[in-house]
Design a protein around this motif. Structure first.
Motif, PDB file in Angstrom:
ATOM      1  N   TYR C 273       0.832  -1.209   0.000  1.00 52.25           N
ATOM      2  CA  TYR C 273       0.000   0.000   0.000  1.00 52.25           C
ATOM      3  C   TYR C 273       0.863   1.254   0.000  1.00 52.25           C
ATOM      4  N   PHE C 274       2.035   1.171   0.666  1.00 55.09           N
ATOM      5  CA  PHE C 274       2.905   2.356   0.711  1.00 55.09           C
ATOM      6  C   PHE C 274       3.268   2.759  -0.712  1.00 55.09           C
ATOM      7  N   CYS C 275       3.736   1.774  -1.489  1.00 49.61           N
ATOM      8  CA  CYS C 275       4.125   2.106  -2.876  1.00 49.61           C
ATOM      9  C   CYS C 275       2.912   2.622  -3.642  1.00 49.61           C
ATOM     10  N   LEU C 276       1.767   1.972  -3.456  1.00 48.51           N
ATOM     11  CA  LEU C 276       0.582   2.380  -4.217  1.00 48.51           C
ATOM     12  C   LEU C 276       0.222   3.822  -3.899  1.00 48.51           C
ATOM     13  N   PHE C 277       0.160   4.131  -2.577  1.00 48.28           N
ATOM     14  CA  PHE C 277      -0.267   5.486  -2.205  1.00 48.28           C
ATOM     15  C   PHE C 277       0.757   6.517  -2.664  1.00 48.28           C
ATOM     16  N   VAL C 278       2.057   6.212  -2.459  1.00 47.00           N
ATOM     17  CA  VAL C 278       3.086   7.197  -2.833  1.00 47.00           C
ATOM     18  C   VAL C 278       3.019   7.424  -4.344  1.00 47.00           C
ATOM     19  N   ALA C 279       2.955   6.322  -5.094  1.00 47.25           N
ATOM     20  CA  ALA C 279       2.954   6.461  -6.556  1.00 47.25           C
ATOM     21  C   ALA C 279       1.751   7.291  -6.995  1.00 47.25           C
ATOM     22  N   THR C 280       0.575   6.973  -6.474  1.00 53.32           N
ATOM     23  CA  THR C 280      -0.623   7.690  -6.933  1.00 53.32           C
ATOM     24  C   THR C 280      -0.562   9.149  -6.523  1.00 53.32           C
ATOM     25  N   ALA C 281      -0.130   9.388  -5.274  1.00 53.22           N
ATOM     26  CA  ALA C 281      -0.118  10.784  -4.798  1.00 53.22           C
ATOM     27  C   ALA C 281       0.825  11.613  -5.669  1.00 53.22           C
ATOM     28  N   THR C 282       2.066  11.118  -5.813  1.00 52.65           N
ATOM     29  CA  THR C 282       3.030  11.925  -6.591  1.00 52.65           C
ATOM     30  C   THR C 282       2.594  11.982  -8.056  1.00 52.65           C
ATOM     31  N   GLY C 283       2.020  10.886  -8.562  1.00 50.07           N
ATOM     32  CA  GLY C 283       1.593  10.895  -9.964  1.00 50.07           C
ATOM     33  C   GLY C 283       0.528  11.956 -10.192  1.00 50.07           C
ATOM     34  N   MET C 284      -0.462  11.953  -9.280  1.00 51.04           N
ATOM     35  CA  MET C 284      -1.547  12.937  -9.440  1.00 51.04           C
ATOM     36  C   MET C 284      -0.988  14.350  -9.411  1.00 51.04           C
ATOM     37  N   THR C 285      -0.123  14.615  -8.418  1.00 54.14           N
ATOM     38  CA  THR C 285       0.398  15.998  -8.316  1.00 54.14           C
ATOM     39  C   THR C 285       1.183  16.332  -9.581  1.00 54.14           C
ATOM     40  N   GLY C 286       1.974  15.345 -10.073  1.00 54.79           N
ATOM     41  CA  GLY C 286       2.717  15.574 -11.321  1.00 54.79           C
ATOM     42  C   GLY C 286       1.747  15.993 -12.411  1.00 54.79           C
ATOM     43  N   GLY C 287       0.642  15.237 -12.516  1.00 55.20           N
ATOM     44  CA  GLY C 287      -0.339  15.547 -13.550  1.00 55.20           C
ATOM     45  C   GLY C 287      -0.893  16.943 -13.365  1.00 55.20           C
ATOM     46  N   LEU C 288      -1.249  17.278 -12.136  1.00 58.11           N
ATOM     47  CA  LEU C 288      -1.860  18.598 -11.891  1.00 58.11           C
ATOM     48  C   LEU C 288      -0.868  19.710 -12.200  1.00 58.11           C
ATOM     49  N   LEU C 289       0.402  19.485 -11.812  1.00 63.37           N
ATOM     50  CA  LEU C 289       1.400  20.547 -12.044  1.00 63.37           C
ATOM     51  C   LEU C 289       1.491  20.841 -13.531  1.00 63.37           C
ATOM     52  N   GLY C 290       1.211  19.816 -14.329  1.00 60.47           N
ATOM     53  CA  GLY C 290       1.278  20.022 -15.772  1.00 60.47           C
ATOM     54  C   GLY C 290       0.274  21.069 -16.214  1.00 60.47           C
ATOM     55  N   TYR C 291      -0.824  21.213 -15.498  1.00 62.78           N
ATOM     56  CA  TYR C 291      -1.863  22.143 -15.952  1.00 62.78           C
ATOM     57  C   TYR C 291      -1.462  23.589 -15.739  1.00 62.78           C
ATOM     58  N   ILE C 292      -0.462  23.832 -14.874  1.00 62.77           N
ATOM     59  CA  ILE C 292      -0.158  25.237 -14.543  1.00 62.77           C
ATOM     60  C   ILE C 292       0.558  25.876 -15.736  1.00 62.77           C
ATOM     61  N   GLN C 294       0.085  29.854 -16.624  1.00 59.95           N
ATOM     62  CA  GLN C 294       0.186  31.311 -16.922  1.00 59.95           C
ATOM     63  C   GLN C 294       1.540  31.947 -16.577  1.00 59.95           C
ATOM     64  N   PRO C 295       1.879  32.258 -15.280  1.00 59.05           N
ATOM     65  CA  PRO C 295       3.124  33.043 -15.165  1.00 59.05           C
ATOM     66  C   PRO C 295       4.309  32.150 -15.535  1.00 59.05           C
ATOM     67  N   SER C 296       5.162  32.664 -16.328  1.00 60.15           N
ATOM     68  CA  SER C 296       6.193  31.788 -16.925  1.00 60.15           C
ATOM     69  C   SER C 296       7.113  31.241 -15.839  1.00 60.15           C
ATOM     70  N   ILE C 297       7.530  32.076 -14.856  1.00 57.90           N
ATOM     71  CA  ILE C 297       8.492  31.555 -13.852  1.00 57.90           C
ATOM     72  C   ILE C 297       7.807  30.419 -13.079  1.00 57.90           C
ATOM     73  N   LEU C 298       6.475  30.571 -12.879  1.00 60.21           N
ATOM     74  CA  LEU C 298       5.769  29.508 -12.147  1.00 60.21           C
ATOM     75  C   LEU C 298       5.815  28.226 -12.963  1.00 60.21           C
ATOM     76  N   ARG C 299       5.649  28.380 -14.305  1.00 54.43           N
ATOM     77  CA  ARG C 299       5.592  27.172 -15.132  1.00 54.43           C
ATOM     78  C   ARG C 299       6.924  26.445 -15.070  1.00 54.43           C
ATOM     79  N   GLU C 300       8.013  27.222 -15.128  1.00 58.26           N
ATOM     80  CA  GLU C 300       9.307  26.516 -15.196  1.00 58.26           C
ATOM     81  C   GLU C 300       9.627  25.922 -13.826  1.00 58.26           C
ATOM     82  N   LYS C 301       9.227  26.619 -12.754  1.00 58.43           N
ATOM     83  CA  LYS C 301       9.444  26.019 -11.415  1.00 58.43           C
ATOM     84  C   LYS C 301       8.569  24.770 -11.282  1.00 58.43           C
ATOM     85  N   ALA C 302       7.326  24.884 -11.804  1.00 57.29           N
ATOM     86  CA  ALA C 302       6.430  23.717 -11.720  1.00 57.29           C
ATOM     87  C   ALA C 302       7.038  22.572 -12.519  1.00 57.29           C
TER      88      ALA C 302
END
Lengths: 410, 107, 339, 227
Positions: C273-292, C294-302
């Protein structure tokens, strides 16, 4: 200026928070001691109830399938023999055994014994032989005394034996009630092994006739019945049938007894636990007040840190680590102390709560009931509230402005 | 790192202490494992439930099969026999024989 | 039934979480309303300081949430021997209708807290705090989750009734039973395995192939990432119940997803479960960060943060698959046939 | 003109604005300080020199106006970035030294490096170098509260230099020193100036602002720069 990795930073912060903990040694040690005491009390309660439940659970599979009692006006009364053939008629019932047992209060020794009547010869052979330390009475004496008073042989628990040790067994008469014309003699032929002490400590097992006479039980009546049902699935149904057929009877199945084993301490220990929680709450309020009421030099110290370039979140993590280290050590120490108190010292203070006024009580050498899950429960009860309470005060401390120290003196 | 050496010392003390306690725990467990069958024999021979921790009152000694009113027998105002009553609770009485009967029983 | 030590532990944990969260909520509301980056009055500086309080609150919330998830599983296990008929955690949780919703809500809030914290960490790296309004509005929306959770817990604890016979995992998770448990277990290996592996391959494709084609990557690439991870999580859970558990217990009928976390199965469930939860949590955030965008510095930091997230989620997913199929392989080696 | 390192454009700072006890500490102060110069802010006490120094040293935020250090507008930064800027570029010596009494000299000096996550070996190596330079080596493990005024001053200076920041700000350094110690102090300051540090001192002590090494003197009178 090269800056180290996140991990290195945290190590330094832990180092600094330790320093600041040790600098204000007196206050922190006081809080640590109170915290340890609280965790100690909570884990002691949980240890002792866990062990008692475990002790009972070991032998719970050998409990009789169904215990049948007769209830009159809400109180248990003796059950007449007439019920036995009718219960045996119920399909699925293998056998119905009768039991003669009760309590006997010895005013002189202020002790309450459990009297149990059974055919002692059963214990002498086969698998039951090794639960009793048989008294090695010289053969002829044994036949002579036994034959003359066959009914009064008795096997007693360890606690009873210790209690009776100082009176001369031969000439003493234990069982005497004013209404009887003459006292009932007894002849101890063995004591139960100390391993079974927790179950047999105040037990006196007599020959059935002897028990009947002591308990003044009429010949055709029994204390309760035990119904043996070979198919465990059927126990519940047969108990229901017995209750339906005989409204005056009450049935207690093995599952229900096991249920009382598991839940009774849970309920009570949690009751004690929640009263302890009041103490924990008071302690947390103290922490809130101590943490938020910054002493002037603590405020100045944080002002200095902020002035030489520390971020607010660095100061926050210093405060977090202070709280975490303090509560971590406290909960670990509390648990280890509780273990020692209960399993090495045999819970001197707490034992009395469970023993009550009885004069015969076991040595409380309990099976330790420790598992990693237990640690998590204690951490949740101690560390989490402590951190929750210090979140706001820590923040309040961490946002002190650097120019606070610019203007004030020294 | 002088100060975190304090922390290390404390942790080492805890490890030693818990090691000591684990050894005791293990020894105790082994010891009681041998007693298991003796105890189970005893329970089979004498069918009474519950441990002989307290003999302060009838319903405390065998509280699993006690009935409803015995606790009140001693003194109506003290439902519990303090302090041992504090540790034991009368079991649930769902199996007490008092079913609600509808219709007229004479018929 | 509230006064059981384990239930008390849960209640203490949750009330601590809720109290601290409400503290955070008040400040988040003030920040959301009064935030004006360019103003130089004292109020703005105070709001800036309050952002630290809110992020500390959320760190604490995530830490407690993880602890509570573990505690709920263990408490359910421990309460099983008090409830008649319940043999394991599933029995306790299904003993009344609040058990499983509570568990699902907690898993959901774990992911939400994690995502919020990552976005908060990202936002704090840029001087102008561009996302401040959105993230505190998000926090205000998360708060009802915590309230719901505590209410569900109290209802669950209150309705735990030792005299009610509950059903255990044997009956909940077998094909015959109707309802969610039955359908979960009913999903035969033939259906769930290909689904699971197709999601995993789609994930790998998305990660390595789609990203290369710049046209596709522009809008389609990471649009797919977030929903894919949700599908991955759900299919992983279904697969655990219907496929992995058979080979862990080596028994067709026993499909409980909780029992193999116990000591008797060498805490097998914990790494799984540890691997499952970690993978899903980080995967989801990775996906969401992709949506950011507008401000260019934010995009490159994201972007930087997303690389890290994707790396962790990839290894987490692979670890989950390996750990998941270890018992299957071991069983196959041992007996040379399938169950 | 060599490049500008510190510049303030009509900076004003009012304490608790809008409230009855409103106090304008600094009003429209504009300064230009070049790299490597030794500048003194002269003025009676209460003329706002300490407040202006704290504005430049990122200890506080101005109510209006701009503070630009090394070309970066720091007055608009949120506190988190201001602190990072302060850690990297500014060393501050406080009027009352502000050392943490309970800690040893070494710990006090390395304090600014802790949030940077620098290993203890590296930290004590740097601190030892500074201890030799200010001949405090024999006081290394002493508790700071046991040290004399002059020694505490040197520890404060060492602490300000530990993050080898380009700018050194000193607030009334000679306030607690007698004349002999002040001249020692000036020797150190001279050494620092040679090594390229930009130094800004606030003082009303004539020995300091008439010292030959001073490049520029600004006079402050109740919140305004009038030199």
């Amino acid at each position: 200026m090269i800056s180290g990795s996140w991990f290195e930073r945290q190590k330094n912060i832990i180092d600094y928070s330790l320093q600041s903990l040790l600098r204000r040694r007196s206050k922190n040690i006081l809080i640590l001691i109170i915290f340890i005491l609280l965790v100690f009390a909570v884990s002691a309660i949980l240890f002792i109830t866990g062990s008692l439940t475990k002790e009972m659970m070991i032998t719970s599979n050998d409990l009789p399938d169904i215990t049948v009692q007769r209830i009159l006006g809400g109180r248990q009364v003796n059950i007449p023999a007439s019920f036995i053939p009718e219960i045996e008629k119920i399909p699925g019932v293998e056998a119905v055994e009768t039991r003669v047992w009760g309590y006997f209060y010895l005013a002189s020794l202020q002790a309450n014994f459990t009297i149990y009547g059974m055919d002692l010869t059963l214990l002498e052979d086969g698998e039951y032989r090794k639960i009793v330390n048989w008294k090695n009475i010289p053969d002829q004496a044994e036949n002579q005394s036994l034959s003359s008073r066959p009914d009064f042989r008795m096997i007693i628990g360890q606690g009873v034996f210790e209690l009776l040790k100082d009176i001369q067994m031969e000439k003493a008469y234990l069982f005497y009630q004013p209404s009887w014309e003459k006292p009932i003699p007894f002849d101890i032929i063995g004591t139960f092994k100390t391993e079974t002490e927790l179950q047999s400590n105040d037990l006196m097992v007599l020959q059935t006739e002897g028990a009947r006479r002591v308990l003044e039980l009429p010949p055709d009546e029994f204390t309760d019945l035990v119904v043996y049902v070979p198919n465990p699935e059927e126990i519940e149904n047969i108990a229901l049938k017995i209750r339906r057929y005989f409204p005056a009877l009450r049935t207690v199945t093995r599952a229900q007894i096991q249920n009382t084993y598991a839940s009774v301490f849970g309920w009570k220990s949690a009751f004690v636990l929640s009263s302890l929680l009041v103490a924990i709450l008071a302690f947390l309020i103290l922490i809130w007040d101590k943490a938020s009421g910054l002493s002037p030099d603590e405020k100045r110290e944080i002002g200095i840190l902020k002035a030489i370039g520390w971020d607010t979140d660095v100061v926050l993590s210093v405060k977090f680590w202070e709280g975490f280290i303090l509560s971590g050590i406290a909960s670990l120490a509390g648990i280890l102390l509780a273990y020692a108190y209960i399993y090495w010292l045999r819970a001197p203070g707490l034992r009395e709560i469970f023993i009550g006024w009885s004069t015969i009580y076991p040595s409380f050498q309990l099976i330790p009931d420790v598992d990693p899950k237990f640690l998590l429960l204690i951490v949740t009860i101690s560390v989490v509230p402590y951190l929750a309470v210090t979140v706001f005060p820590a923040w309040k401390a961490a946002i002190t402005d650097p120019d606070v120290i610019m203007r004030n003196i020294g | 790192m002088r100060y975190s050496s304090w922390l290390v010392i404390v942790m080492v003390v805890f490890c030693l202490w818990s090691g000591l306690e684990y050894r005791h725990f293990h020894k105790q467990l082994l010891e009681t494992r041998q007693h298991f069958n003796v105890r189970c024999r005893f329970q089979k021979a004498i069918g009474l439930p519950n441990l002989a921790i307290t003999s302060a009152a009838r319903y405390l000694r065998h509280y699993s099969i006690t009935d409803l009113t015995t606790p009140f027998q001693d003194y109506p105002a003290s439902p519990d026999h303090f302090p041992a009553g504090f540790a034991f609770v009368p079991p649930d009485y769902s199996n007490m024989p008092s079913p609600i009967v509808f219709g007229n029983p004479e018929k | 039934m509230i006064l059981h030590p384990w239930v008390l532990g849960l209640i203490i944990g949750h009330s601590a979480l809720l109290l601290v969260f409400s503290l955070g909520l008040i400040n988040a509301w003030q920040i959301y309303r009064g935030w004006d980056y360019n103003s130089t009055e004292e109020k703005q500086f105070l709001l800036e300081k309050k952002t630290y309080l809110v992020s500390t609150v959320m760190n604490f919330a995530l830490f407690t949430q993880i602890l509570m998830l573990f505690l709920l599983e263990i408490a359910a296990d421990e309460l099983a021997n008090v409830l008649p008929g319940a043999m394991c955690a599933v029995g306790t949780l299904s003993s009344n209708s609040y058990g499983f919703p509570l568990l699902d809500l907690k898993i959901l809030s774990f992911f939400v807290y994690f995502i919020w914290l990552v976005i908060n960490y990202l936002d704090n790296q840029i001087e102008t705090y561009p996302l401040v309004r959105k993230k505190y509005l998000g926090l205000i929306l998360i708060y009802p989750l915590a309230v719901m959770e505590t209410i569900l817990l109290f209802m669950f604890a209150f309705n735990l009734d030792p005299s009610v016979i509950t059903s255990c995992c044997g009956s909940v998770y077998n094909e015959g039973a109707e309802g969610l448990g039955g359908s979960l277990a009913g999903a035969s290996a033939g259906f769930i395995l290909p689904l699971f592996f197709s999601i995993v391959t789609l994930q790998l494709l998305n990660r390595f192939v789609f990203k290369r084609w710049s046209t596709v990557d522009k809008w389609f690439g990471n649009l797919l990432e977030f929903p894919l991870w949700i599908a991955f999580f759900i299919s992983a859970i279904v697969m655990t119940i219907s496929f992995i558990s058979i080979y862990v217990y080596e028994m067709l009928s026993h499909k409980c997803p909780f029992c193999f976390m116990g000591a008797e199965y060498y805490y097998y469930g914990v790494p799984l479960y540890f691997c499952l939860f970690v993978a899903t949590a980080t995967g989801m955030t990775g996906g969401l960060l992709g949506y950011i965008r507008q401000p260019s510095i934010l995009r490159e930091k994201a972007g930087i943060l997303r690389k890290k997230m994707e790396f962790v989620s990839l290894w987490g997913m692979l670890a989950f698959v390996v750990i998941g199929f270890l018992p299957f392989v071991a069983y196959y080696m041992k007996t040379g046939r399938l169950i | 003109m060599s490049n500008l390192i510190i510049e303030t454009i009509n900076v004003t700072k009012t304490y608790n604005p809008g409230k009855p006890n409103e106090a304008i500490a600094v009003k429209d102060a504009s300064l230009q300080i070049n790299e490597g110069s030794l500048v003194v802010l002269k003025g009676p006490s209460g003329s706002g020199k300490t407040t202006l120094l704290s504005l430049i040293g990122c200890q506080a935020k101005p109510t209006r106006g701009e503070v630009i250090i090394r070309g970066k507008r720091i007055s608009k930064l949120p506190e988190k970035f201001m602190n990072r800027h302060k850690r990297n570029h500014i060393g501050f010596i406080f009027q009352h030294f502000q050392l943490i009494g309970g800690m040893s000299v070494l710990d006090n000096i390395v304090l600014p490096l802790i949030p940077e996550g620098i290993s203890p070996k590296e930290r004590s190596k740097r601190a030892d170098r500074l201890l030799e330079r200010f001949d405090l080596a024999h006081r290394r493990q002493f508790k700071v509260s046991y040290l004399s005024g002059g020694e505490q001053q040197r520890v404060a200076i060492a602490r300000a230099l530990i993050n080898n920041a380009g700018i050194l700000l000193a607030d009334e350094p000679s306030a607690h020193l007698d004349s002999r110690l002040t001249s020692d102090l000036l020797v150190y300051i001279n050494q620092l100036k040679q090594s390229g540090q930009t130094i800004l001192i606030t003082s009303h002590d004539p020995i300091i602002y008439q010292h030959p090494a001073v490049d520029q003197v600004f006079e402050m009178k109740d919140g305004q720069v009038i030199s």
